[in-house]
Each structure stands twice: as structure tokens, then as C-alpha cells.
Design a protein around this motif. Structure first.
Motif, PDB file in Angstrom:
ATOM      1  N   THR A   1       9.035  -7.427   9.728  1.00  0.00           N
ATOM      2  CA  THR A   1       9.655  -6.901  10.944  1.00  0.00           C
ATOM      3  C   THR A   1       8.820  -5.693  11.382  1.00  0.00           C
ATOM      4  OG1 THR A   1      11.082  -5.347   9.792  1.00  0.00           O
ATOM      5  CG2 THR A   1      11.957  -7.568  10.114  1.00  0.00           C
ATOM      6  N   GLY A   2       9.044  -5.258  12.613  1.00  0.00           N
ATOM      7  CA  GLY A   2       8.299  -4.101  13.119  1.00  0.00           C
ATOM      8  C   GLY A   2       8.499  -2.886  12.223  1.00  0.00           C
ATOM      9  N   ARG A   3       9.736  -2.675  11.815  1.00  0.00           N
ATOM     10  CA  ARG A   3      10.049  -1.520  10.959  1.00  0.00           C
ATOM     11  C   ARG A   3       9.365  -1.653   9.596  1.00  0.00           C
ATOM     12  NH1 ARG A   3      13.725   2.596  10.466  1.00  0.00           N
ATOM     13  NH2 ARG A   3      14.540   2.206  12.538  1.00  0.00           N
ATOM     14  N   GLU A   4       9.402  -2.884   9.053  1.00  0.00           N
ATOM     15  CA  GLU A   4       8.765  -3.105   7.740  1.00  0.00           C
ATOM     16  C   GLU A   4       7.268  -2.832   7.797  1.00  0.00           C
ATOM     17  OE1 GLU A   4      11.627  -6.501   5.666  1.00  0.00           O
ATOM     18  OE2 GLU A   4       9.982  -7.122   6.955  1.00  0.00           O
ATOM     19  N   TYR A   5       6.648  -3.244   8.925  1.00  0.00           N
ATOM     20  CA  TYR A   5       5.203  -3.032   9.025  1.00  0.00           C
ATOM     21  C   TYR A   5       4.870  -1.542   9.078  1.00  0.00           C
ATOM     22  CZ  TYR A   5       0.339  -3.791  10.023  1.00  0.00           C
ATOM     23  OH  TYR A   5      -1.032  -3.779   9.924  1.00  0.00           O
ATOM     24  N   LEU A   6       5.653  -0.810   9.855  1.00  0.00           N
ATOM     25  CA  LEU A   6       5.421   0.639   9.941  1.00  0.00           C
ATOM     26  C   LEU A   6       5.608   1.284   8.562  1.00  0.00           C
ATOM     27  CD1 LEU A   6       7.203   1.358  13.332  1.00  0.00           C
ATOM     28  CD2 LEU A   6       4.801   1.748  12.867  1.00  0.00           C
ATOM     29  N   LYS A   7       6.606   0.792   7.843  1.00  0.00           N
ATOM     30  CA  LYS A   7       6.877   1.315   6.494  1.00  0.00           C
ATOM     31  C   LYS A   7       5.704   1.003   5.557  1.00  0.00           C
ATOM     32  CE  LYS A   7      10.461   1.203   3.054  1.00  0.00           C
ATOM     33  NZ  LYS A   7      11.421   0.314   2.428  1.00  0.00           N
ATOM     34  N   PHE A   8       5.182  -0.207   5.713  1.00  0.00           N
ATOM     35  CA  PHE A   8       4.031  -0.653   4.909  1.00  0.00           C
ATOM     36  C   PHE A   8       2.826   0.276   5.133  1.00  0.00           C
ATOM     37  CE2 PHE A   8       0.192  -3.492   5.386  1.00  0.00           C
ATOM     38  CZ  PHE A   8      -0.057  -3.668   4.041  1.00  0.00           C
ATOM     39  N   ILE A   9       2.577   0.597   6.406  1.00  0.00           N
ATOM     40  CA  ILE A   9       1.452   1.491   6.723  1.00  0.00           C
ATOM     41  C   ILE A   9       1.724   2.906   6.183  1.00  0.00           C
ATOM     42  CG2 ILE A   9       0.104   2.539   8.613  1.00  0.00           C
ATOM     43  CD1 ILE A   9      -0.581  -0.411   8.182  1.00  0.00           C
ATOM     44  N   CYS A  10       2.979   3.342   6.281  1.00  0.00           N
ATOM     45  CA  CYS A  10       3.342   4.665   5.731  1.00  0.00           C
ATOM     46  C   CYS A  10       3.083   4.688   4.221  1.00  0.00           C
ATOM     47  CB  CYS A  10       4.813   4.973   5.988  1.00  0.00           C
ATOM     48  SG  CYS A  10       5.143   5.452   7.680  1.00  0.00           S
ATOM     49  N   GLU A  11       3.370   3.566   3.567  1.00  0.00           N
ATOM     50  CA  GLU A  11       3.139   3.489   2.109  1.00  0.00           C
ATOM     51  C   GLU A  11       1.654   3.571   1.794  1.00  0.00           C
ATOM     52  OE1 GLU A  11       7.118   1.004   0.723  1.00  0.00           O
ATOM     53  OE2 GLU A  11       5.271  -0.080   1.165  1.00  0.00           O
ATOM     54  N   ILE A  12       0.838   2.911   2.616  1.00  0.00           N
ATOM     55  CA  ILE A  12      -0.618   2.993   2.412  1.00  0.00           C
ATOM     56  C   ILE A  12      -1.077   4.437   2.564  1.00  0.00           C
ATOM     57  CG2 ILE A  12      -2.875   2.371   3.431  1.00  0.00           C
ATOM     58  CD1 ILE A  12      -1.753  -0.404   3.953  1.00  0.00           C
ATOM     59  N   LYS A  13      -0.494   5.125   3.532  1.00  0.00           N
ATOM     60  CA  LYS A  13      -0.858   6.535   3.771  1.00  0.00           C
ATOM     61  C   LYS A  13      -0.282   7.456   2.697  1.00  0.00           C
ATOM     62  CE  LYS A  13      -2.808   8.225   6.464  1.00  0.00           C
ATOM     63  NZ  LYS A  13      -4.257   8.262   6.562  1.00  0.00           N
ATOM     64  N   GLY A  14       0.644   6.923   1.905  1.00  0.00           N
ATOM     65  CA  GLY A  14       1.234   7.710   0.819  1.00  0.00           C
ATOM     66  C   GLY A  14       2.254   8.727   1.300  1.00  0.00           C
ATOM     67  N   LEU A  15       2.916   8.446   2.434  1.00  0.00           N
ATOM     68  CA  LEU A  15       3.937   9.369   2.943  1.00  0.00           C
ATOM     69  C   LEU A  15       5.221   9.209   2.139  1.00  0.00           C
ATOM     70  CD1 LEU A  15       3.466   8.718   6.776  1.00  0.00           C
ATOM     71  CD2 LEU A  15       2.427  10.522   5.420  1.00  0.00           C
ATOM     72  N   ASP A  16       5.978  10.299   2.003  1.00  0.00           N
ATOM     73  CA  ASP A  16       7.204  10.174   1.208  1.00  0.00           C
ATOM     74  C   ASP A  16       8.311   9.475   2.014  1.00  0.00           C
ATOM     75  OD1 ASP A  16       7.589  13.468   1.930  1.00  0.00           O
ATOM     76  OD2 ASP A  16       9.299  12.129   2.240  1.00  0.00           O
TER      77      ASP A  16
END
Lengths: 306, 255
Positions: free
Chosen positions: A90-105
Motif C-alpha cells: 500500500t502507499g503507506r507501507e511503501y513510505l514505511k519501507f523507505i523510512c526503514e531503509i533510511k533508519g528512521l525511528d
């Protein structure tokens, strides 16, 4: 903010970028124009570190591309021409995935995602799978993704090119709203009306070289001189002699009650033309300055270089 | 580490939503159930085909035979299923340009490859163990003669799992080399099925991953120095292949 010197890139025998030089200041929206195949996407891919270059110096926010790429990646955002996502997310999941790559909390991630989804107006569709998104929605999601790390510089590759008028309007509106956030934007496009609307400065790339670079206003003044369209109450075909004596007038076209005056010097024309007309005994019904379009500059420059 | 975590979760989501795990489960576990049943029904089927002559009398179908049959099926069919399921795991990321956005967000390619390898290694190892246990159970019920101990079967299963890890890493390497996933899959299958031929070369036999399959089929796995060395070699191949895969990915220009 972006300083490119003598950039060269070749694919085997084909020289795509011959010797590119340009500078972009902080907070500026720079329109990077060129025909298809001119090398816009190649330049974009080099500046975002996706592909290597043969020679030249690239400095982004003071960081050297070759030595400090990891620092650069933290301050840039990139929207590719056709952003590709995992369609099952989903759009939200993808944004979360990218945040995880960036290592954001996690807490930071959640707040940031909500904010971005609101900015690109995807809140309602955030739980729908990306596979079911329209092209415009994907493009807006791409913009949200590119902004996830609060970039200082944003690279947008043809963000509105393949969209319908409604989708294009939405994307341009979002880019305009980014101007207030003081983000430096490097916008590659061939939609000149969008450039005219949002860019401060433009560079025209043709056959691997930047053939023109300046602020939009200066380019218009320099390259395209306005045409003054005047409508009289009576036939004006005999009025040519009133204008021919001025050296700043290039030519005059008349058609019954309508007259078009082509000038060589717009400043003289602006100051003197109305005076001349006021002395003519033929009532003026309308007086319009036909404004120059970027498209005309673009075609003129590209054609001159071919 | 953040790239590894992100891709680990992403691969699990992808595996579930794109039915990759289901396909692998069917490819590995289905024969664990079907093989003993088919072997049990085989004498009846053959009787019907050969007008009353019981051919199965010439075959010694017992617990050991049933498990061996499953092991052969795992080798012949599961390898193909794995190759065809995983052929696009890396190729598609590049071909479909899905990797572009993550790369511009600082994706670490080591994290990506290790996450992908680990997810499918865990899944395939789990399915293999489940398959062996189910097969052992059914075979024991249907063929109570000549029972093989569960520990022997588990040792064989362990060797099979290590071998399949090698297969996964091989598919990933070829998937990073070829633009089309199907080429990577076919070449992997070709290499997998060529190995039993090469193992006949005595000098090489102990150093080839297929040696593990050969030992596993004996049901008398003894972790002696030869087998330990063979396992270590296989693990070394996996590490080397994974390093090459990462290096390959780093050299690819996506445009």
C-alpha cells in the motif's frame, strides 16, 4: 547548492554529455529542458548517484560527488521519470519501507508519513495497494517518497509528463508548494508551460551541451521581442508611414482595422509606441502586447544549434 | 543494517502476497504427502495395468524406499520449483527498476542480498524439514517395515537443506548476471542437474555440493572429516557466490 563543472558521460562510443557546466543557487527552481534523448535523465541519474560519469566535478551542498556521496544521499530527494514501486504494497507501507531503509525511528516515521500523505493528497488512498493507483497517484506518491528525508535538494525527472491535465495540475501545484519550503529543485521536463509557471531559471540541453542558461525573464527579454497588436476603429492599412521612420520598429503587418507591430527594442517600444498612436487620428479600440513564450525560445535555441 | 531489516520484512510481505511461499510449500511439501500414498496405491494400479500380475512383488516398497522416493522428488522437482520461483528475485528489482528509489534513499546492497538470501533460506529450510517430517510420518504409517530412525532422516534433511541454500545462492548469482530471469532459472537447473555427472570425477566429488545429496541418500550420515569438509566447502561456495552477487549488483548501472 549544485555546481557541475565539465561533466562528461559516454555510453561506449556515444557521447551523451559532452561538457556540461551549470550552477544552481539555494532555494532556486531550475528548469532543465531538452528534447527527448538530449541527456536530461542521464544528467539526473548522475546527479543522484545512480550512474557513474567519465569526467568532471560535481559538488552538491558543498559535498564532492565522488568522495562524499553518502553525505549527498542524505540531503537529496529524487523522483524518477517513471517511479516504480512494489505493487503489492500500500502507499503507506511503501513510505514505511523507505523510512526503514533510511533508519528512521517508528514514531518519527508515523508522523512523517501522515504529513507527506496529506501534502500529496493521498491520505484516503494510503491503505490501497499501489498496483491499483492511477499514474497521477503514483507520481504523487513518488513526490512523497522523495521528500521523506526532508531533502535540501529535490531532483524531479519529468514529474508531470505522462499525466492527464488534472494529474499535471495536481503535481505542479505540489511543486509550487515546495517553493515555500525553500527546497532547491532541479526539474527536468519538456512541458514548457510548467517551467514558465514554476521555474526561476532554466538551462536548455541540446545534443549533450547546455546551449542556453539564464533566468526566465532575462531570456524572454533577450530572445523574444514582443509583438504589439493594435485594433483601430477604422481601416489602418494607410498608417504604415507613421511607424516606418522609427529604427526600433522591425516590421508592420496590417489587416483592415488590425495592426501588428514587431519591434527590435522592447524598451523603446514600451516608452514611445503609445505616444505615436495617440497622435494618429484613428481611434484605438484595443492595445495588446503579445507575450513571448518559452516554447519560442526553446525552438529558436535548439534549431539554431542543429 | 536498516536496509537488511527493511528488505527482510519486504521479502516476507512479497512472498506471502505474491504466493511465492505457497508455491514453494507446494513444491516441497506436496510430494511428502503424495509419495507414500502413491507408493501404497502403486501395487493396485500395476495390478490393473498388467492383468492380474503383481509386479510390485518385484519391488521392495518399505519405509526406507518411501523416504528415498521423496528425497529424489525433492532433488528433481523442488529444485526446478525453487529455480522458477526465485529466478526474478534479483533480476526483477533491476529490470523493473524497483531498486531505483531505495538506492537514492541510501539502500545498502549487501543488506538487500543478505536479506533476500536469509528469508528464502529460512523458508526453504523450514519447508524441507516440515516436508521430511510429514513424509516420515506418512511413510511410517503406510510402510511399517524396515523403519529408518527419525534422527537419520533429520541428518539427511540437514544435508538437503544446506544443498538447497547453495541452490538459492546460485540462482541469485545468475539472476544478477542475466537480464531475463528465465535464463537464470534454466542455467541454474542445468548446473544442478550436471553436478551428479561431475561427481563421478573422484578428485572433485568431495568438494561438490552434490556430495551432500549423495550422503543424505545413504541414511547413514556420519559427520566424519570428509563430510564436514564437504559441508564447509559448500558453505564457502555460498559465501563466495553471495559476495560475487553483491559485487555484480554494485557494478550495474540502472538507467
Amino acid at each position: 547548492m549544485i555546481d557541475v563543472k565539465n561533466l562528461k558521460k559516454s555510453y561506449k562510443d556515444q557521447e551523451v554529455l559532452k561538457d556540461i557546466n551549470f550552477k544552481i543557487s539555494k532555494g532556486e527552481i531550475y528548469g532543465f529542458l531538452g528534447q527527448n534523448g538530449a541527456g536530461k535523465s542521464t544528467t539526473m541519474n548522475i546527479l543522484t548517484g545512480l550512474i557513474k560519469y567519465n569526467s568532471g566535478d560535481i559538488t552538491i551542498a558543498g559535498f564532492d560527488m565522488k568522495k562524499e556521496y553518502k553525505k549527498i544521499i542524505n540531503i537529496i530527494g529524487y523522483l524518477p521519470e517513471n517511479p516504480k514501486f512494489y505493487p503489492y504494497m500500500t502507499g503507506r507501507e511503501y513510505l514505511k519501507f523507505i523510512c526503514e531503509i533510511k533508519g528512521l525511528d517508528k514514531l518519527e516515521t508515523s508522523k512523517k508519513i501522515d504529513k507527506l500523505l496529506e501534502l500529496v493528497k493521498l491520505n484516503k488512498a494510503s491503505k490501497r495497494k499501489i498496483g491499483g493507483y492511477s499514474r497521477g497517484m503514483r507520481q504523487r506518491l513518488g513526490i512523497a517518497v522523495s521528500l521523506i528525508n526532508d531533502p535540501k535538494i529535490l531532483f524531479l525527472d519529468e514529474p508531470s509528463s505522462a499525466l492527464d491535465p488534472e494529474g499535471r495540475k495536481d503535481v505542479v501545484k505540489i511543486i509550487e508548494s515546495l517553493k515555500s519550503l525553500k527546497i532547491t529543485i532541479f526539474l527536468s521536463t519538456h512541458i514548457l508551460s510548467d517551467v514558465e509557471r514554476i521555474c526561476d531559471r532554466i538551462g536548455i540541453l541540446n545534443e549533450g551541451n547546455i546551449v542556453l542558461e539564464d533566468s526566465l525573464e532575462r531570456l524572454k527579454n533577450k530572445y523574444i521581442l514582443p509583438v504589439y497588436d493594435i485594433e483601430f476603429s477604422n481601416n489602418c492599412e494607410d498608417l504604415n508611414n507613421n511607424f516606418n521612420k522609427y529604427d526600433w520598429i522591425e516590421k508592420i503587418k496590417t489587416n483592415n482595422k488590425k495592426m501588428s507591430i514587431y519591434v527590435k527594442n522592447r524598451f523603446k517600444a514600451d516608452r514611445k509606441l503609445l505616444n505615436i498612436i495617440s497622435n494618429i487620428e484613428n481611434t484605438v479600440l484595443s492595445y495588446k502586447i503579445r507575450k513571448s513564450k518559452l516554447e519560442e525560445i526553446f525552438l529558436q535555441v535548439v534549431n539554431n544549434n542543429e | 543494517m536498516s536496509s537488511f531489516k527493511a528488505y527482510f520484512k519486504k521479502e516476507i510481505t512479497e512472498g506471502i502476497r505474491n504466493y511465492k511461499f505457497l508455491i514453494l510449500a507446494i513444491g516441497i511439501i506436496l510430494f511428502a504427502i503424495l509419495d507414500p500414498i502413491m507408493l501404497k496405491l502403486l501395487p493396485e494400479i500395476l495390478k490393473g495395468q498388467t492383468q492380474g500380475v503383481d509386479i510390485s512383488q518385484f519391488m521392495n516398497i518399505n519405509h526406507r524406499f518411501s523416504i528415498t522416493k521423496y528425497m529424489n522428488d525433492i532433488y528433481n522437482i523442488a529444485n526446478i520449483v525453487i529455480a522458477l520461483t526465485l529466478m526474478g528475485v534479483i533480476t526483477d528489482e533491476i529490470k523493473d527498476k524497483n531498486i531505483v528509489i531505495p538506492l537514492t534513499k541510501g539502500l545498502n546492497l549487501e543488506g538487500l542480498v543478505i536479506a533476500k538470501t536469509l528469508v528464502y533460506s529460512l523458508i526453504i529450510t523450514s519447508f524441507t524439514f516440515v516436508g521430511f517430517i510429514i513424509n516420515y510420518y506418512y511413510s511410517q504409517i503406510l510402510f511399517p517395515e524396515n523403519l529408518v530412525s527419525i534422527s537419520s532422516v533429520m541428518k539427511s534433511c540437514l544435508l538437503y537443506s544446506i544443498y538447497l541454500l547453495f541452490v538459492i545462492s546460485l540462482i541469485y548469482l545468475l539472476s544478477s548476471i542475466f537480464k531475463r530471469g528465465i535464463v537464470a532459472a534454466l542455467l541454474s537447473i542445468l548446473i544442478i542437474f550436471t553436478m551428479p555427472l561431475i561427481i563421478n570425477i573422484k578428485i572433485l566429488s568431495n568438494y561438490l555440493p552434490f556430495y551432500l545429496i549423495k550422503q543424505a541418500n545413504n541414511f547413514n550420515v556420519i559427520f566424519d572429516s570428509t563430510l564436514t569438509i564437504s559441508i564447509l566447502w559448500t558453505l564457502t561456495y555460498i559465501v563466495i557466490i553471495t559476495v560475487i552477487t553483491i559485487d555484480r549488483l554494485k557494478r550495474i548501472e540502472i538507467n
